[in-house]
Design a protein around this motif. Sequence first.
Motif, PDB file in Angstrom:
ATOM      1  N   SER A 141      -3.344 -10.695  -6.267  1.00  0.00           N
ATOM      2  CA  SER A 141      -3.991 -10.105  -5.566  1.00  0.00           C
ATOM      3  C   SER A 141      -3.549 -10.445  -3.808  1.00  0.00           C
ATOM      4  N   GLU A 142      -3.606 -11.541  -3.347  1.00  0.00           N
ATOM      5  CA  GLU A 142      -3.660 -12.873  -2.059  1.00  0.00           C
ATOM      6  C   GLU A 142      -1.779 -12.875  -1.941  1.00  0.00           C
ATOM      7  N   ALA A 143      -1.027 -12.845  -3.257  1.00  0.00           N
ATOM      8  CA  ALA A 143       0.584 -13.089  -2.730  1.00  0.00           C
ATOM      9  C   ALA A 143       0.864 -11.713  -2.137  1.00  0.00           C
ATOM     10  N   ILE A 144       0.190 -10.545  -3.335  1.00  0.00           N
ATOM     11  CA  ILE A 144       0.886  -8.924  -2.761  1.00  0.00           C
ATOM     12  C   ILE A 144       0.147  -8.925  -1.433  1.00  0.00           C
ATOM     13  N   ARG A 145      -0.586  -9.054  -1.191  1.00  0.00           N
ATOM     14  CA  ARG A 145      -0.860  -8.643   0.187  1.00  0.00           C
ATOM     15  C   ARG A 145      -0.582  -9.192   1.175  1.00  0.00           C
ATOM     16  N   SER A 146       0.183 -10.444   0.935  1.00  0.00           N
ATOM     17  CA  SER A 146       1.025 -11.231   2.221  1.00  0.00           C
ATOM     18  C   SER A 146       2.296 -10.673   1.784  1.00  0.00           C
ATOM     19  N   ALA A 147       2.776 -10.358   0.851  1.00  0.00           N
ATOM     20  CA  ALA A 147       3.647  -9.921   0.728  1.00  0.00           C
ATOM     21  C   ALA A 147       4.860  -8.750   1.930  1.00  0.00           C
ATOM     22  N   ALA A 148       3.045  -7.739   1.252  1.00  0.00           N
ATOM     23  CA  ALA A 148       3.438  -6.750   1.786  1.00  0.00           C
ATOM     24  C   ALA A 148       3.043  -6.954   3.264  1.00  0.00           C
ATOM     25  N   CYS A 149       2.768  -7.893   3.877  1.00  0.00           N
ATOM     26  CA  CYS A 149       2.483  -7.801   5.242  1.00  0.00           C
ATOM     27  C   CYS A 149       4.057  -8.461   6.085  1.00  0.00           C
ATOM     28  N   SER A 150       4.513  -8.144   4.764  1.00  0.00           N
ATOM     29  CA  SER A 150       5.608  -8.952   5.833  1.00  0.00           C
ATOM     30  C   SER A 150       6.964  -7.740   6.122  1.00  0.00           C
ATOM     31  N   GLU A 151       5.945  -6.788   5.282  1.00  0.00           N
ATOM     32  CA  GLU A 151       7.044  -5.167   5.299  1.00  0.00           C
ATOM     33  C   GLU A 151       8.330  -5.386   4.380  1.00  0.00           C
ATOM     34  N   PRO A 152       8.155  -5.897   3.053  1.00  0.00           N
ATOM     35  CA  PRO A 152       9.881  -5.542   2.649  1.00  0.00           C
ATOM     36  C   PRO A 152      10.529  -4.139   2.238  1.00  0.00           C
ATOM     37  N   ASP A 171      -3.295  -0.636  -2.041  1.00  0.00           N
ATOM     38  CA  ASP A 171      -2.767  -0.963   0.000  1.00  0.00           C
ATOM     39  C   ASP A 171      -1.016  -1.198  -0.426  1.00  0.00           C
ATOM     40  N   ALA A 172      -0.587  -1.601  -0.483  1.00  0.00           N
ATOM     41  CA  ALA A 172       0.764  -2.398  -0.214  1.00  0.00           C
ATOM     42  C   ALA A 172       1.686  -0.397  -0.430  1.00  0.00           C
ATOM     43  N   ALA A 173       1.094  -0.066  -1.645  1.00  0.00           N
ATOM     44  CA  ALA A 173       1.834   1.815  -1.286  1.00  0.00           C
ATOM     45  C   ALA A 173       1.421   2.315  -0.642  1.00  0.00           C
ATOM     46  N   SER A 174      -0.287   2.377   0.068  1.00  0.00           N
ATOM     47  CA  SER A 174      -0.202   3.101   1.551  1.00  0.00           C
ATOM     48  C   SER A 174       0.434   2.454   2.251  1.00  0.00           C
ATOM     49  N   GLN A 175       0.686   1.784   2.720  1.00  0.00           N
ATOM     50  CA  GLN A 175       1.847   1.710   3.727  1.00  0.00           C
ATOM     51  C   GLN A 175       3.342   1.960   3.584  1.00  0.00           C
ATOM     52  N   GLY A 176       3.601   2.839   2.343  1.00  0.00           N
ATOM     53  CA  GLY A 176       4.792   3.260   2.498  1.00  0.00           C
ATOM     54  C   GLY A 176       5.208   1.954   1.648  1.00  0.00           C
ATOM     55  N   ILE A 177       5.756   0.749   1.089  1.00  0.00           N
ATOM     56  CA  ILE A 177       5.663  -0.029   0.785  1.00  0.00           C
ATOM     57  C   ILE A 177       6.760   0.060  -0.429  1.00  0.00           C
ATOM     58  N   PRO A 178       7.651   0.981  -1.216  1.00  0.00           N
ATOM     59  CA  PRO A 178       8.383   1.398  -3.359  1.00  0.00           C
ATOM     60  C   PRO A 178       7.916   0.138  -3.703  1.00  0.00           C
ATOM     61  N   ILE A 179       7.222   0.329  -4.926  1.00  0.00           N
ATOM     62  CA  ILE A 179       7.128  -0.109  -6.031  1.00  0.00           C
ATOM     63  C   ILE A 179       6.743   0.086  -7.730  1.00  0.00           C
ATOM     64  N   VAL A 180       8.037  -1.118  -7.579  1.00  0.00           N
ATOM     65  CA  VAL A 180       8.360  -1.077  -9.657  1.00  0.00           C
ATOM     66  C   VAL A 180       7.583  -1.330 -10.260  1.00  0.00           C
ATOM     67  N   LEU A 181       6.815  -0.962 -10.920  1.00  0.00           N
ATOM     68  CA  LEU A 181       6.408  -2.191 -11.977  1.00  0.00           C
ATOM     69  C   LEU A 181       7.492  -2.364 -13.333  1.00  0.00           C
ATOM     70  N   ILE A 182       7.400  -3.313 -13.309  1.00  0.00           N
ATOM     71  CA  ILE A 182       7.618  -4.180 -15.462  1.00  0.00           C
ATOM     72  C   ILE A 182       6.927  -4.851 -16.277  1.00  0.00           C
ATOM     73  N   ASP A 183       7.794  -4.395 -17.390  1.00  0.00           N
ATOM     74  CA  ASP A 183       6.616  -5.511 -18.564  1.00  0.00           C
ATOM     75  C   ASP A 183       5.172  -4.810 -18.939  1.00  0.00           C
ATOM     76  N   ASN A 184       4.700  -4.497 -17.715  1.00  0.00           N
ATOM     77  CA  ASN A 184       2.832  -3.817 -17.989  1.00  0.00           C
ATOM     78  C   ASN A 184       2.770  -3.169 -17.045  1.00  0.00           C
ATOM     79  N   ASP A 185       2.735  -1.145 -17.163  1.00  0.00           N
ATOM     80  CA  ASP A 185       2.695  -0.759 -16.589  1.00  0.00           C
ATOM     81  C   ASP A 185       1.246  -0.043 -15.873  1.00  0.00           C
ATOM     82  N   SER A 186       0.813   0.098 -14.388  1.00  0.00           N
ATOM     83  CA  SER A 186      -0.424   0.610 -14.680  1.00  0.00           C
ATOM     84  C   SER A 186      -0.112   2.056 -13.907  1.00  0.00           C
ATOM     85  N   ARG A 187      -0.835   3.576 -14.179  1.00  0.00           N
ATOM     86  CA  ARG A 187      -0.254   4.226 -14.126  1.00  0.00           C
ATOM     87  C   ARG A 187      -0.734   4.320 -12.759  1.00  0.00           C
TER      88      ARG A 187
END
Length: 399
Positions: A141-152, A171-187
């Motif tokens: 979760s920390e890595a996701i937040r850190s990545a979101a700060c770099s605005e990929p 939180d990343a999605a609310s920043q407008g970052i498009p997210i693709v989930l693989i292997d395991n879904d979270s609807r």
Amino acid sequence: MFVKKNVRFCTYAKSCCFAVVRPVLRLFSGGIQIQKIMVYFLQMEYNNFPGNGGNVTMRKVFNGLLLLFFIFVWILFFRVLKMDYGRSPQSAGDYRFTFISPFANAGYWGSIAYGMKAADELYHTNTKFIGFMESEPERMSEAIRSAACSEPDGLITAGNSDERVIAALKDAASQGIPIVLIDNDSREIDRLCYIGIDDYEAGRLAGKDMAAAVSGPVCAAAIIGSASNENQRERLRGFEDELALRPGCFVETVMEANYSLLAFREMLPRLLRDNPRINAIFCAEGYSSIIAGEILNAMGPEYDDIQVVVFGKTEEILNHVASGRYYSTIIQESDQMGNLAVEALRQYQDGIAPEQDTIYIDSISITRENLEGVNIYESEGVIWHLYNGNLLPTPQREN
């Protein structure tokens, strides 16, 4: 006195022209020819200058330098224009994506990253691979937040039921970052799409294999990594539903190994000794699939009749299928999953949304009969960025 001053001026102008123009001209293929022209003009002007036997004026020196300047500007403009028109539209708009993987390895997850790497070359994108040596939801979760700060320009990861990971993805999605989930879904995540196998149907496929492997009633032990992972719950549900269609076939017990090979080495022998009627083992995830055969072989010939169906295609797994220790393994083209994830994000950035929010790839049953031609996971050239800041080049041991 007048002549001496003008001779000094010409020499100075010549030196300045060489000092300023020559290094730039060398950047272009025509630089050598232009330097020769420049030398010719300046040497001619110098030799014909009053005081050196000539009678040309300072105006001709100026005109010669001016001519060289316009020739240089013309070549510079032509080269830059050519480079600009020669650039493909895709390379002019590269995108940065980040793949945050639950694990950093050369097996299943390395193969997914390998597919992304191939897609990067095709679509002129750049994907960074971040992973962990062990399952660590909090650090993920920390890595996701850190990545979101770099605005990929896009984020790729596996779905997770851990509340901390879900919150970070929301939180990343609310920043407008498009997210693709693989292997395991979270609807519950506002994702662009999910890419992976239909885990329920993959579980049913494993159940059919198990029923074919065991002549008679099936009393199975199911091994999962974590009950919190939806993909493994779905595989188990499909496996149980398929066995339930046959009289006397069922899952006796479910063991949660928490992705620990050390723990699994201790748990499986104890489980089999405590439940002597178990005649089948279903490994719903990759870690236990790697070493279940090794553990059974070490336990002695009285366990040779236990039938095993697993997931994955590491070298160890395929060797166990070839030897008959495993009846079958359920595989998926994991590199295709990574490739499609990058493709989906690239097309989204180009204004093309996925036609479906769930993209399934095939799950395939591999037995001794169709084993030929099946390759182990490929991850050559993949470099993992461990969340502690270190780099982990592959290959590592497949898992």
